[in-house]
Design an enzyme around this catalytic site. Structure first.
Site, PDB file in Angstrom:
ATOM      1  N   LYS A 111     -37.828  -3.614  -5.386  1.00  0.00           N
ATOM      2  CA  LYS A 111     -37.763  -5.063  -5.611  1.00  0.00           C
ATOM      3  C   LYS A 111     -36.379  -5.629  -5.342  1.00  0.00           C
ATOM      4  O   LYS A 111     -36.252  -6.764  -4.882  1.00  0.00           O
ATOM      5  CB  LYS A 111     -38.190  -5.398  -7.050  1.00  0.00           C
ATOM      6  CG  LYS A 111     -39.684  -5.297  -7.266  1.00  0.00           C
ATOM      7  CD  LYS A 111     -40.091  -6.101  -8.480  1.00  0.00           C
ATOM      8  CE  LYS A 111     -41.599  -6.121  -8.639  1.00  0.00           C
ATOM      9  NZ  LYS A 111     -42.033  -6.892  -9.809  1.00  0.00           N
ATOM     10  N   LYS A 194     -48.375  -1.007  -1.091  1.00  0.00           N
ATOM     11  CA  LYS A 194     -49.413  -1.409  -2.052  1.00  0.00           C
ATOM     12  C   LYS A 194     -49.731  -2.898  -1.919  1.00  0.00           C
ATOM     13  O   LYS A 194     -48.864  -3.692  -1.532  1.00  0.00           O
ATOM     14  CB  LYS A 194     -49.017  -1.041  -3.482  1.00  0.00           C
ATOM     15  CG  LYS A 194     -47.983  -1.926  -4.096  1.00  0.00           C
ATOM     16  CD  LYS A 194     -47.887  -1.754  -5.618  1.00  0.00           C
ATOM     17  CE  LYS A 194     -46.835  -2.729  -6.120  1.00  0.00           C
ATOM     18  NZ  LYS A 194     -46.644  -2.799  -7.536  1.00  0.00           N
ATOM     19  N   LYS A 197     -49.211  -9.127  -5.464  1.00  0.00           N
ATOM     20  CA  LYS A 197     -49.276 -10.588  -5.562  1.00  0.00           C
ATOM     21  C   LYS A 197     -48.005 -11.222  -5.039  1.00  0.00           C
ATOM     22  O   LYS A 197     -47.976 -12.402  -4.727  1.00  0.00           O
ATOM     23  CB  LYS A 197     -49.572 -11.116  -6.985  1.00  0.00           C
ATOM     24  CG  LYS A 197     -49.261 -10.245  -8.176  1.00  0.00           C
ATOM     25  CD  LYS A 197     -49.588 -10.965  -9.483  1.00  0.00           C
ATOM     26  CE  LYS A 197     -49.844 -10.046 -10.662  1.00  0.00           C
ATOM     27  NZ  LYS A 197     -48.792  -9.081 -11.001  1.00  0.00           N
TER      28      LYS A 197
HETATM   29  P1  TYM Z   1     -48.337  -5.834 -12.470  1.00  0.00           P
HETATM   30  O1  TYM Z   1     -48.417  -7.225 -12.993  1.00  0.00           O
HETATM   31  O2  TYM Z   1     -47.570  -5.593 -11.225  1.00  0.00           O
HETATM   32  O3  TYM Z   1     -49.786  -5.258 -12.256  1.00  0.00           O
HETATM   33  C1  TYM Z   1     -50.760  -5.264 -13.299  1.00  0.00           C
HETATM   34  C2  TYM Z   1     -51.578  -3.989 -13.218  1.00  0.00           C
HETATM   35  O4  TYM Z   1     -52.182  -3.878 -11.922  1.00  0.00           O
HETATM   36  C3  TYM Z   1     -51.863  -2.612 -11.359  1.00  0.00           C
HETATM   37  N1  TYM Z   1     -51.713  -2.786  -9.906  1.00  0.00           N
HETATM   38  C4  TYM Z   1     -52.395  -2.091  -8.992  1.00  0.00           C
HETATM   39  N2  TYM Z   1     -53.314  -1.119  -9.097  1.00  0.00           N
HETATM   40  C5  TYM Z   1     -53.835  -0.611  -7.962  1.00  0.00           C
HETATM   41  N3  TYM Z   1     -53.465  -1.035  -6.713  1.00  0.00           N
HETATM   42  C6  TYM Z   1     -52.542  -2.008  -6.556  1.00  0.00           C
HETATM   43  N4  TYM Z   1     -52.201  -2.427  -5.339  1.00  0.00           N
HETATM   44  C7  TYM Z   1     -51.960  -2.579  -7.733  1.00  0.00           C
HETATM   45  N5  TYM Z   1     -51.026  -3.554  -7.937  1.00  0.00           N
HETATM   46  C8  TYM Z   1     -50.888  -3.656  -9.276  1.00  0.00           C
HETATM   47  C9  TYM Z   1     -50.547  -2.206 -11.996  1.00  0.00           C
HETATM   48  O5  TYM Z   1     -50.365  -0.803 -11.964  1.00  0.00           O
HETATM   49  C10 TYM Z   1     -50.726  -2.722 -13.408  1.00  0.00           C
HETATM   50  O6  TYM Z   1     -51.447  -1.778 -14.186  1.00  0.00           O
HETATM   51  N6  TYM Z   1     -44.926  -3.612 -15.358  1.00  0.00           N
HETATM   52  C11 TYM Z   1     -46.309  -4.013 -15.280  1.00  0.00           C
HETATM   53  C12 TYM Z   1     -46.727  -4.945 -16.393  1.00  0.00           C
HETATM   54  C13 TYM Z   1     -46.434  -4.454 -17.762  1.00  0.00           C
HETATM   55  C14 TYM Z   1     -47.095  -3.437 -18.473  1.00  0.00           C
HETATM   56  C15 TYM Z   1     -46.475  -3.366 -19.750  1.00  0.00           C
HETATM   57  C16 TYM Z   1     -48.148  -2.592 -18.149  1.00  0.00           C
HETATM   58  C17 TYM Z   1     -45.456  -4.949 -18.586  1.00  0.00           C
HETATM   59  N7  TYM Z   1     -45.486  -4.291 -19.778  1.00  0.00           N
HETATM   60  C18 TYM Z   1     -46.866  -2.435 -20.689  1.00  0.00           C
HETATM   61  C19 TYM Z   1     -48.545  -1.656 -19.110  1.00  0.00           C
HETATM   62  C20 TYM Z   1     -47.921  -1.590 -20.375  1.00  0.00           C
HETATM   63  C21 TYM Z   1     -46.518  -4.727 -13.955  1.00  0.00           C
HETATM   64  O7  TYM Z   1     -45.620  -5.196 -13.330  1.00  0.00           O
HETATM   65  O8  TYM Z   1     -47.822  -4.858 -13.629  1.00  0.00           O
END
Ligand code: TYM
Length: 333
Positions: A111, A194, A197
């Site tokens: 990032k 990957k 968004k």
């Molecule tokens: P975020 O917002 O990027 O994504 C949310 C969830 O979607 C999954 N994900 C994917 N899975 C499969 N293929 C993809 N291309 C893909 N893109 C995203 C992510 O693995 C995630 O499960 N850091 C986290 C948010 C977070 C969090 C937490 C998660 C903050 N605190 C505590 C678990 C526990 C994040 O940026 O997710």
């Protein structure tokens, strides 16, 4: 009962990757666990977010989760910034986590890109806040996509060091739950990246709000190779784009990628993409209608989230207060 925590950033419209890799797996957990699900707006501002957009996207993300089946009556659903326990514990974790640990985080490197000196410091300590999100609830199971695995390992390292430094057995071990063929959904433009968004190209992803025409066009334009589909999984080796589309159809129709190949062996992508687009439109249509219905009454969504944050705070406040006591902070009352 085991407690589950997971979060999603409101940094855009949820993608098919978020849905298949995470959100969809949150729903069956409602039956088996005490579930706490959070829209993590504090994580979102680790990269620039337009303030008006952020508030709207936070509400939209909550509506999307509910529309996907994350029933707020059967779990705790709330917005991160509404529960102060997260940042209180994150500060303690900032002091526990070692710089060397954070330096290894691949997501920061991705990032921050080449201009690291100019990245916000929040982006760097982001994994500490993520660890706090989970440990503030003593949650032990965390359903996520593959890309979050390293952050969860760090959350376990932080808990162990806290327990060791303060001579306690206070924060439990976390088990990541990374499920299914779609734990890593890839970009439609580049099968080695990957689906995200925040990718600048909207053509790289399916958004949960894309209409039938947009879905069909994006799938039609998705990068593929000239070979027909193989009959066996081994035939997908070295063909990341083909593997990705096969994985998406498998996940959306609830079969294995091997079954998809059995049904479509020898087919060219022209035909296969038509089948995939139809399956996506049929699957996402009801979710989109439900999202629209919910967002027609934004005040009702906000009220649900307020209720969720009261319930979340009732769980997290005593845990974080205890952590502050263990650290040696003078009790507030
Ligand atoms: P975020 O917002 O990027 O994504 C949310 C969830 O979607 C999954 N994900 C994917 N899975 C499969 N293929 C993809 N291309 C893909 N893109 C995203 C992510 O693995 C995630 O499960 N850091 C986290 C948010 C977070 C969090 C937490 C998660 C903050 N605190 C505590 C678990 C526990 C994040 O940026 O997710």
């Amino acid at each position: 009962m085991q407690r589950v925590f997971s979060g999603i950033q409101p940094s855009g419209i949820p993608t098919l990757g978020n849905y298949l890799g995470a959100i969809r797996n949150w729903v069956p957990m409602l039956d088996q666990y005490e579930c706490i699900y959070c829209v993590v707006d504090q994580h979102a501002i680790t990269v620039w977010q337009d303030p008006k957009e952020l508030a709207r996207q936070t509400r939209e993300m909550a509506a999307a989760l509910i529309a996907c089946g994350v029933d707020p009556d059967r779990c705790v659903l709330f917005v991160q910034s509404h529960v102060h326990a997260h940042t209180r514990l994150a500060w303690i974790f900032n002091c526990v986590a070692r710089l060397g640990w954070l330096n290894r985080m691949t997501q920061f490197k991705d990032k921050a890109g080449k201009d690291r000196e100019n990245a916000g410091s929040g982006l760097y300590v982001y994994p500490n806040l993520m660890a706090a999100d989970i440990h503030a609830y003593h949650a032990t199971a965390v359903p996520v996509g593959e890309d979050q695995k390293q952050h969860l390992e760090l959350a376990n390292d932080i808990a162990e060091k806290f327990n060791h430094d303060y001579g306690v057995d206070f924060f439990p071990h976390i088990d990541p739950i990374i499920q299914g063929v779609a734990a890593r959904v890839m970009s439609l433009r580049d099968g080695t990246k990957k689906m995200s968004k925040s990718d600048p190209s909207d053509q790289s992803r399916i958004n949960l709000t894309d209409d039938a025409d947009a879905i069909s066009l994006k799938i039609r334009r998705a990068k593929t190779d000239p070979e027909p589909l193989p009959g066996e999984l081994a035939g997908l080796d070295g063909r990341p784009e083909a593997r990705n589309l096969v994985g998406i159809l498998a996940a959306i129709t609830g079969v294995t990628p091997a079954d998809v190949l059995k049904d479509h062996a020898g087919q060219g992508f022209g035909t296969f993409k038509g089948v995939l687009a139809d399956a996506l439109v049929a699957h996402l249509g009801p979710i989109q209608s439900e999202m629209k219905r919910l967002l027609a009454d934004p005040a009702a969504v906000d009220a649900l989230l307020r209720k969720g944050s009261d319930r979340a705070a009732a769980i997290a406040d005593p845990i974080v207060t205890k952590a502050e006591e263990l650290v040696g902070f003078l009790p507030r009352r």
